[in-house]
Motif scaffolding. Structure first.
Motif: not given
Length: 275
Positions: A13, A131, A196, A118
């Protein structure tokens, strides 16, 4: 296994988000979204004579053939009288594609916000909700970008279909590498958003797995912990009786039911008083 998959989702991610941010930033700041050429067809040998060629971005138009060769102008000034554009349809194309400009800008802002959130969530994984929030921002950024791309393509197609047809006119257009970067960024941002959200569900499931209801637990004091409460033993769990417990119960019952001892005094009469 679960720890490895969580680390893989965290790494992927981050990589996808960083690449998506980089590509959309390059696409927005460069001038190679669209190439256009205009000219005439020479009847003698059926060859084409290019009279104007340009590459355009969201903010600027640069000419690399024709009378305006080597000149770059801002998009809002491309209709200056001294610039010799061959047909009105080319001017209309450059004018209508500007309606798609706000969407890549909004997408750039959203993906930057998602990338920051993130990374904060990766640094502090105990904040599981970060997240999920970053995944939503990644997905919204991709959707905003794809709306801009669809508007950009549809604007060009509408003007091309309305061009007057003629055997002596030559017109050609193609999308440049800046447009390809923007399309690739859409795929990367959607992938980062999905990963995510998957990371959020995995972390949440792990927290629920190790989290027991407070009503079923009671504190157990450890002799080595300085009377510190440890919620380790549920009240609902029955404790098995050991043989020592059973023998202790039997001895207590025998003691309670045993008749009082008879004491024989020295004078010869009986006494029933207990010891």
């Amino acid at each position: 296994m679960s720890s490895c998959s969580s680390r893989a989702l965290t790494l992927l991610s981050s990589v996808f988000g960083a690449c998506g941010l980089l590509l959309v930033g390059i696409a927005v700041s460069t001038d190679y979204w669209l190439y256009m050429e205009e000219g005439v067809v020479v009847p003698q040998n059926q060859s084409t004579e290019v009279r104007m060629a340009l590459h355009a971005g969201l903010w600027r138009v640069c000419f690399f053939a024709g009378r305006e060769k080597g000149r770059c102008v801002a998009s809002e000034y491309f209709l200056e009288p001294e610039i010799n554009l061959v047909t009105e349809n080319t001017e209309n194309i450059l004018k209508t594609v500007r309606t798609a400009t706000p969407f890549p800008m909004v997408s750039l802002f959203l993906v930057f916000t998602a990338f920051v959130i993130s990374n904060v969530g990766h640094i502090r994984p105990q904040r599981t909700l970060l997240a999920f929030v970053s995944g939503i921002f990644f997905i919204l950024s991709g959707l905003s970008l794809v709306v801009g791309l669809v508007l950009y393509i549809s604007s060009i197609n509408d003007e091309v279909m309305n061009r007057p047809s003629g055997s002596e006119q030559y017109f050609q257009y193609r999308y440049g590498w800046s447009f390809a970067f923007a399309a690739s960024s859409f795929l990367l941002k959607e992938g980062a958003g999905v990963m995510s959200v998957s990371l959020f569900t995995k972390r949440y499931a792990e927290e629920e797995l190790y989290r027991a209801p407070a009503g079923l637990l009671r504190p157990r004091l450890s002799a080595c912990s300085g009377l510190s409460g440890q919620f380790l033993q549920p009240r609902a769990w029955p404790r098995a009786r050991s043989p020592s417990d059973a023998s202790s119960d039997v001895s207590i019952q025998m003691t309670q039911n045993y008749p009082p001892a008879i004491k024989y005094p020295q004078h010869g009469h009986l006494s029933t008083s207990p010891c």
